[in-house]
Design an enzyme around this catalytic site. Structure first.
Site, short mmCIF file in Angstrom:
data_model
loop_
_atom_site.label_atom_id
_atom_site.label_comp_id
_atom_site.label_asym_id
_atom_site.label_seq_id
_atom_site.Cartn_x
_atom_site.Cartn_y
_atom_site.Cartn_z
CD GLU A 166 -58.88 39.08 -21.52
OE1 GLU A 166 -58.95 39.65 -22.62
OE2 GLU A 166 -59.82 38.40 -21.07
CB CYS A 182 -64.04 35.61 -27.38
SG CYS A 182 -62.88 35.58 -26.00
#
Length: 657
Positions: free
Chosen positions: A320, A416
């Site tokens: 990421e 998240c």
């Protein structure tokens, strides 16, 4: 070089009431749909979506239920972010039912806190003997940071201290564990968050130990001997994740160098911008020139060489993460929603130190495109990844594109992003204005009222804004008595310097009063004074730096703060067969039937004919192209009309082909 002579602070959320034709709908959607939906998701009561385990873990840790820990090791953070979102919502819109839900959840969190102040359900329930043994992977301080932010937000919203007292005890305990002294852990978390949270806790408590602890975590990162490598050796060279067989990658955690020596954005993008936010917070308070310089260098590298036109950051799903300068692929992009929110946090802190429009321009770009684009119009589906080009079939069958979703899922095992969107949009009022001793800065053009003070004089500032569809903005200044003050207004980069300003109807020469992208109007303000702005809403074909390989020969379409895209639902597939004409004659119109109403952009293009290809895969003869009518919609709306192809960057061809 940044100076702190004009440092400003955000106008508190409770002093800003947003009533904007565009943004009020999102704030109401978060309050009426997103927060209740996520409350149910955290309680595992949404059929057909992945369980959260968020609340159930706290119930087990508090001794209210028997059972096992569920979900990711950092699952506590989802509960914390929901509490923070709910607190912001209560600050701007009292709601007895929501307040009751919040109070009950806070009671549960308090019951799960251990006698020494420790708070983490994973290590309380599953591995109680392994606290602080794997900071690289296990997010203990990250979870603590999010709970601290929730405690601060709840106290500011309601005046209630219960969650604030919980997080103060937690921070006090952490302060006994970490630091430079003998007998303490000389380390820091694998996922930054605690650093910026401790600054917030310091601001509300004025306890200097919290600021010092944040400074310690920032200063210690990247020093030798490298903490994560030492920890790896102490664990017998084992990761929390069985599939990971190599030592920690220091750059992934931004711990490869001391932070003041870092000049390029590297590693996991959310970790990076959370850390940069804390660095800016500390630089503003300690006036550390080296930390200031690092913030500027990192900002410039990130937004000038590693940011997507939509305000997305993080170009690869491997970690990421950032990769290298100008590596910005469109179809394998990661561009995590949380990363753009973190970029906004960083931009806001930079604005508070130095009012330069480039920071607010980036904040606005990320907000109008990636952040609201990550959430479906129903408020119940969300993107984790925000691509700029989508071929749904490839997303399902190409392992390199599995992370890209052509439609927004209802929830995630690693959830998240949805609560991050909720907490950010609920606190949006904090990003509109900042103030210092003599100036009110207007960074975002969002309608509403703000209660501020010009020195000792109470003032109501009313803003009306027609953005993003129209460029007209007006501020009405209502001081209780005449007062001399400066009102600074951002001239957005997308207006290309074409802005008309009138004060009480009298036109100003904007260029003469503009510095670093802000027009400064200093005068004695009387009740009812007005400032009117008219920004250019020209349609622009934006080209990318030639070093961005994936965009060679292509253009993106932008109008105002909005980036546009093409969807196959309007054109047929493949979208990649479309191109812009040399003179596409782009024009805008308001389409009331498009997802509640939006401005679309139409123009002339070309379509590569595919009907006559049959089973041929390649041929030497020129392709046949037919004239095509193009229709571009705002990027934030893509994926709301069913699964289909999408592209932001479109090839440009001569008018005659």
């Amino acid at each position: 070089m940044i100076t702190l002579t004009s440092r400003s602070a955000a106008v508190p959320l409770k002093q800003v009431k947003l009533t904007d034709p565009f943004w009020s709908r999102y704030i109401e959607l978060v309050r009426e749909v997103v927060i209740p939906y996520q409350y149910e998701a955290l309680h595992d009561r949404i059929p057909g979506v992945e369980p959260s385990y968020g609340v159930s873990n706290f119930r087990v840790a508090a001794g209210r239920d028997e059972g096992e820990y569920g979900g990711m090791v950092f699952q506590d953070s989802d509960v914390a972010k929901w509490l923070e979102a709910a607190a912001y919502s209560l600050a701007i819109h009292p709601d007895p039912k929501l307040e009751e839900q919040v109070d009950e959840l806070i009671d549960l969190v308090a019951a799960a806190q251990q006698p020494d102040g420790y708070l983490n359900t994973y290590f309380t329930v599953k591995e109680p003997g392994k606290r602080w043994t794997n900071l690289t992977d296990c997010h203990e301080l990250y979870c603590a940071g999010h709970m601290i932010e929730a405690g601060v937000a709840h106290y500011r919203a309601t005046g209630k201290r219960k969650l604030l007292d919980v997080v103060c005890r937690l921070a006090d305990y952490i302060d006994t564990v970490f630091g430079p002294e003998d007998g303490k852990i000389h380390g820091f978390d694998g996922h930054q968050e605690i650093e910026l949270a401790l600054v917030k806790l310091y601001e509300v408590t004025q306890e200097p130990r919290y600021l010092s602890l944040s400074q310690y975590f920032i200063d210690e990162r990247g020093t030798e001997p490298h903490f994560f490598l030492q920890e790896w050796e102490q664990r017998g060279k084992k990761s929390f994740y069985p599939s990971v067989l190599h030592p920690p990658h220091l750059a992934y955690h931004q711990s490869h160098l001391p932070v003041r020596e870092q000049k390029e954005a590297v590693g996991h993008s959310v970790r990076a911008v959370y850390m940069y936010t804390a660095m800016a917070d500390l630089a503003a308070r300690t006036k550390d020139p080296a930390l200031l310089e690092a913030c500027v260098n990192l900002w410039h590298n990130m937004v000038r060489k590693q940011m997507y036109i939509t305000g997305g950051i993080g170009s690869t799903h491997h970690g990421e993460a950032f990769t290298t300068d100008y590596d910005l692929p469109n179809d394998t992009v990661y561009s995590e929603t949380c990363a753009s929110i973190g970029l906004i946090f960083f931009a806001q802190r930079m604005l508070q130190m130095s009012p330069k429009s480039e920071y607010a321009d980036v904040m606005e770009r990320a907000l109008f495109n990636t952040v609201i684009g990550s959430m479906a119009q129903d408020g119940r589906h969300f993107f984790y990844v925000n691509p700029l080009e989508v071929w749904p079939t490839a997303c399902r069958h190409n392992p390199g594109k599995f992370h890209v979703k052509p439609v927004r899922p209802g929830w995630f095992a690693c959830a998240c992003c949805p609560p991050n969107v909720a907490r950010f949009l609920s606190s949006l009022g904090e990003y509109v204005y900042t103030m210092n001793d003599d100036t009110l800065y207007t960074h975002l053009y969002i309608g509403g009222e703000a209660e501020v003070r010009f020195g000792d004089v109470p003032v109501k500032v009313t803003q009306t804004s027609a953005l993003p569809w129209d460029g007209n903005v007006m501020l009405t200044i209502q001081p209780e008595q005449a007062a001399e003050w400066t009102v600074a207004l951002r001239i957005p980069d997308w207006s290309r310097g074409k802005a008309v300003m009138r004060v009480n109807g009298q036109e100003m020469v904007v260029e003469d009063i503009t510095e670093d992208g802000y027009a400064y109007v200093k005068r004695v303000w009387a009740p009812g004074d007005t400032v009117e702005l008219a920004f250019s809403m020209e349609i622009h074909q934006v080209r990318a730096n030639p070093n961005i390989r994936g965009n060679a020969g292509k253009a993106a379409i932008q109008r105002g703060p909005l980036v546009y895209c093409l969807e196959s639902v309007d054109h047929g597939a493949p979208v990649s067969s479309l191109s812009l004409a040399g003179d596409p004659k782009l024009h805008s119109r308001f389409d009331p039937d498009l997802l509640g109403g939006a401005v679309v952009i139409e123009g002339d293009g070309w379509l590569e004919e595919s009907d006559d290809w049959g089973d041929e895969l390649y041929r030497s003869s020129p392709k046949k192209r037919l004239p095509a009518a193009l229709k571009a919609i705002p990027y934030y709306l893509w994926g709301n009309r069913g699964e289909n192809e999408m592209a932001v960057w479109v090839r440009e061809l001569p008018h005659t082909v």
